[in-house]
Design an enzyme around this catalytic site. Structure first.
Site, PDB file in Angstrom:
ATOM      1  N   ARG A 214      32.138  30.269  38.070  1.00 11.12           N
ATOM      2  CA  ARG A 214      32.344  29.878  36.685  1.00 11.12           C
ATOM      3  C   ARG A 214      33.419  30.734  36.019  1.00 11.12           C
ATOM      4  O   ARG A 214      34.360  30.219  35.412  1.00 11.12           O
ATOM      5  CB  ARG A 214      31.028  30.059  35.948  1.00 11.12           C
ATOM      6  CG  ARG A 214      31.038  29.674  34.493  1.00 11.12           C
ATOM      7  CD  ARG A 214      29.667  29.977  33.931  1.00 11.12           C
ATOM      8  NE  ARG A 214      28.682  29.559  34.900  1.00 11.12           N
ATOM      9  CZ  ARG A 214      28.392  28.299  35.147  1.00 11.12           C
ATOM     10  NH1 ARG A 214      28.961  27.351  34.449  1.00 11.12           N
ATOM     11  NH2 ARG A 214      27.519  27.984  36.081  1.00 11.12           N
ATOM     12  N   THR A 215      33.275  32.033  36.147  1.00 11.75           N
ATOM     13  CA  THR A 215      34.218  32.938  35.497  1.00 11.75           C
ATOM     14  C   THR A 215      35.615  32.789  36.104  1.00 11.75           C
ATOM     15  O   THR A 215      36.614  32.695  35.387  1.00 11.75           O
ATOM     16  CB  THR A 215      33.727  34.394  35.627  1.00 11.75           C
ATOM     17  OG1 THR A 215      32.417  34.478  35.074  1.00 11.75           O
ATOM     18  CG2 THR A 215      34.646  35.354  34.899  1.00 11.75           C
TER      19      THR A 215
ATOM     20  N   LYS B 257      39.520  46.552  54.592  1.00 12.83           N
ATOM     21  CA  LYS B 257      40.250  47.511  55.438  1.00 12.83           C
ATOM     22  C   LYS B 257      40.219  48.908  54.833  1.00 12.83           C
ATOM     23  O   LYS B 257      40.930  49.796  55.275  1.00 12.83           O
ATOM     24  CB  LYS B 257      41.698  47.055  55.627  1.00 12.83           C
ATOM     25  CG  LYS B 257      41.819  45.756  56.407  1.00 12.83           C
ATOM     26  CD  LYS B 257      43.282  45.302  56.526  1.00 12.83           C
ATOM     27  CE  LYS B 257      43.349  43.892  57.110  1.00 12.83           C
ATOM     28  NZ  LYS B 257      44.662  43.274  56.896  1.00 12.83           N
TER      29      LYS B 257
ATOM     30  N   HIS C  46      31.131  42.752  30.672  1.00 14.48           N
ATOM     31  CA  HIS C  46      31.668  41.421  30.960  1.00 14.48           C
ATOM     32  C   HIS C  46      32.258  40.920  29.642  1.00 14.48           C
ATOM     33  O   HIS C  46      31.785  39.961  29.043  1.00 14.48           O
ATOM     34  CB  HIS C  46      30.529  40.521  31.448  1.00 14.48           C
ATOM     35  CG  HIS C  46      30.996  39.205  31.987  1.00 14.48           C
ATOM     36  ND1 HIS C  46      32.319  38.888  32.194  1.00 14.48           N
ATOM     37  CD2 HIS C  46      30.292  38.097  32.364  1.00 14.48           C
ATOM     38  CE1 HIS C  46      32.405  37.666  32.678  1.00 14.48           C
ATOM     39  NE2 HIS C  46      31.205  37.168  32.785  1.00 14.48           N
TER      40      HIS C  46
ATOM     41  N   ARG D 293      36.936  41.052  39.052  1.00 18.92           N
ATOM     42  CA  ARG D 293      35.475  41.138  39.112  1.00 18.92           C
ATOM     43  C   ARG D 293      35.115  42.068  40.257  1.00 18.92           C
ATOM     44  O   ARG D 293      35.664  41.931  41.363  1.00 18.92           O
ATOM     45  CB  ARG D 293      34.900  39.768  39.423  1.00 18.92           C
ATOM     46  CG  ARG D 293      33.392  39.769  39.560  1.00 18.92           C
ATOM     47  CD  ARG D 293      32.833  39.020  38.442  1.00 18.92           C
ATOM     48  NE  ARG D 293      31.444  38.825  38.367  1.00 18.92           N
ATOM     49  CZ  ARG D 293      30.883  38.074  37.421  1.00 18.92           C
ATOM     50  NH1 ARG D 293      31.635  37.470  36.540  1.00 18.92           N
ATOM     51  NH2 ARG D 293      29.596  37.938  37.340  1.00 18.92           N
TER      52      ARG D 293
END
Lengths: 305, 305, 305
Positions: free
Chosen positions: A51-52, A80, A129, A101
């Site tokens: 969604r974000t 890595k 957020h 995120r």
């Protein structure tokens, strides 16, 4: 150059400006459709969030820009062993702005200290957020026309729900707000927020376990998910869970112009029968998420329209 | 607003129009290159399918639109327990049209009942895959110029092969079609399709296990994969598998203008030595998949060019 | 139509032209911003590599083109057993040029034999990674203005480091190059490269285990990662690992205009304190990677600007 890591990075005036821009975009989309031509957004999602991510991507595309990135960490150099600092230094060569995120709290903050381009925190663990909070604010503003003098019910998991914490922070800067904190005792608002935000700022609030009892006074009802794994024992969960599921029946004494919000995704905490009620604003909220992110991208890129 | 969930959602006339549009796109690509400017396609692939996803994305890009989405479910909110209905209500805020692939039969149908924007079924389990059927039809039309009076061989796994079932449905609406059903007994066409489609509509058909014997009469040969795991025992698999691998040798009595189709990906059911034969149309078919999807997107978005 | 599979596919003159184009793009980005309008790049990454994939995508976007593809094999048809040859034949219907990363050596070469569109090898196992070498060359050229008469230190894992092998191949075509091969004995340059490249072409070189001793003479220092798992025993690893970590202290006798390169991602082989030293060129190198890929895409698509 500026970043958005925490909602309190923005002044009340800056939030007002973002909301004004978002409203102008909604009213005049054509004006903005080439605003970010030749600009690129990188969506660096070290944990998945459809969604974000999609709302950021839609935002950039509707501004005429383009998008690149990854949607989970195992497609990235992180696997890595690369540091977040190095990743953003490199991605900053490929994009003009980054939405990140990350499962680790503080990662976007570290990123912002090394990135050559603006960083937007698109969620860091249980921490911040801020674009969700901006989305919530835009929705309240569009539904109510103002932030002052509202009775705001926050319902469900107030202990772990970061969107609730951020929203309290943001609304505590306006006047005449009365918070109604509706939750089982186990999931009540942490005392550091009660003390450091509500009491320090002299905000009006009350705590209750009974959603129906307080329903008539609410202007806003912000629902969150009550997750089974948050409870200490199964018996409490079973006893309490239905109290915090919103149904048409529980809405019968609510105000005509109540505004029901939910950050989504929802599991079962709002019955689908509520969806067609005019007070259900959570899908409008998802839509608003795109527009406020468009406003934010313009601001951080310094694009004047 | 319209959706495409099942090939039978489209009338014969609508299919003819889509084919006509696709042919016009092939002839005049420049005419269409900005047709979907500022439109966004969301590709919601709850299970991976590179070929189908990339053909949808290429289609939208060649119409001047843009694309967002996800390519597997674990990058999506589905992993947080969100319903398909909620997902499309939200994604409908971010995109103008949605192509959905889902492992569960019926998911795109449910999605279409809640979505604010058109839904295209890009494959739901073993059920429907209507854009593959449109691709097959466009290819037959481009190679043969018509659908009537064709002898159509369907070879391999006719029991589980959904592309075969859909193609039979679609072609059964034309006249003079003769179906030749070529498969091992274990993988023969289900009786409900024989009764409800072929016999009910009075279609001409025959069943055989011998590909070479029927080869000379075929106008179309539609190959599908014979999967080892479909067989009850290894001995049958070993005895039968080579009969359904198409080779140049098996083609020696075929018509000069036979049209060989395969929905791809192929594993070994067509020898690579056949690829350069002029009758091999399966890579052209993949190409046609892009054009028919362009036509479909235009139709569902109501874009006139 | 042309492909880039191995750096030696390009003549010295072609490399010079690519570098000239890249420098022109850097100087005049506006000139190129629509050069690939309506062209599509497919990034087929059968193993993840964020940095390389994003640099290709950014390159195509900055040329005004668009991008589709996948970032790991399990989102692709490969998981259904499709051959690389079939994949590129199909993707060649959807894109104008393909950048392919594959864990199997030779896969991009096979792809180029069947693809209807140009193939760029974006890394095949431990084998080739020619766009990294082009990136290295562009960076050396921008920092030094020429390739001839340079003393080039290559440090770390010279046995398995494919970027080092390719760079030796590429630089061995210029005159007056002196290679300084700095590595633990276990990770020294393979004898087939020493014999077939350095000695056959009469290149000047020396081997050493002591980075600090040779530091003063270097014009270029190319660092690579020394991986623990490459060592036969833990004791050797512990004894040697710090010798090949670049610090400000080890740089104290280096030339003022030393150019430090690293293909990235870095784990700990260059201390972060070196990052702000003017001799650190590895982030510039990442930036250059975008520009040389823009030049390469233009060349392979035959686009004249």
């Amino acid at each position: 150059m500026r970043n958005l890591i925490d909602i309190t990075d923005l002044t009340v005036q800056e939030i007002d400006e973002l909301i004004a821009t978002a409203c102008d975009i909604i009213a005049n989309p054509d004006k903005y459709c080439d605003a970010c031509r030749r600009k690129k957004l990188a969506t660096l999602f070290f944990e998945p969030s459809t969604r974000t991510r999609l709302s950021f991507e839609a935002a950039m595309l509707e501004l005429g820009g383009s998008v690149l990135g990854f949607s989970e960490a195992n497609s990235s150099s992180a696997s890595k062993g690369e540091s977040v600092a190095d990743t953003v230094r490199v991605v900053g060569c490929y994009a003009d702005i980054i939405a990140m995120r990350h499962p680790k709290e503080g990662a976007p903050m570290v990123a912002s200290m090394h990135s050559p381009v603006p960083i937007i925190n698109a969620g860091d663990g249980g921490h911040n957020h801020p674009t969700q909070t901006l989305t919530d604010l835009l929705t309240i503003h569009r539904e109510k026309g103002h932030f002052d003098n509202l009775t705001v019910g926050l319902c469900g998991d107030l202990k772990f729900g970061r969107t609730v914490h951020s929203l309290i922070h943001a609304l505590s800067r306006y006047t005449g707000i009365h918070f109604v904190l509706i939750s089982p005792e186990e999931l009540s608002l942490p005392s550091y927020i009660i003390h450091d935000v509500l009491e320090k700022k002299g905000m009006s609030y009350e705590e209750t376990q009974d959603l129906e009892a307080v329903m008539p006074k609410l202007d806003i009802l912000y629902m969150t998910r009550v997750q089974r794994e948050r409870f200490f024992n199964e018996a409490d969960y079973i006893r309490l869970k239905d109290s915090y599921i919103l149904t048409l029946d529980k809405l019968k004494n609510a105000k005509e112009d109540l505004c029901i919000l939910h950050p989504l995704p929802r599991v079962n905490e709002i019955a689908t029968s509520v969806d067609n009620d005019s007070r259900a604003c959570y899908f409008k909220q998802a839509h608003n998420g795109k527009y406020i992110r468009m406003a934010l991208i313009l601001k951080l890129l310094g694009v004047e329209v």
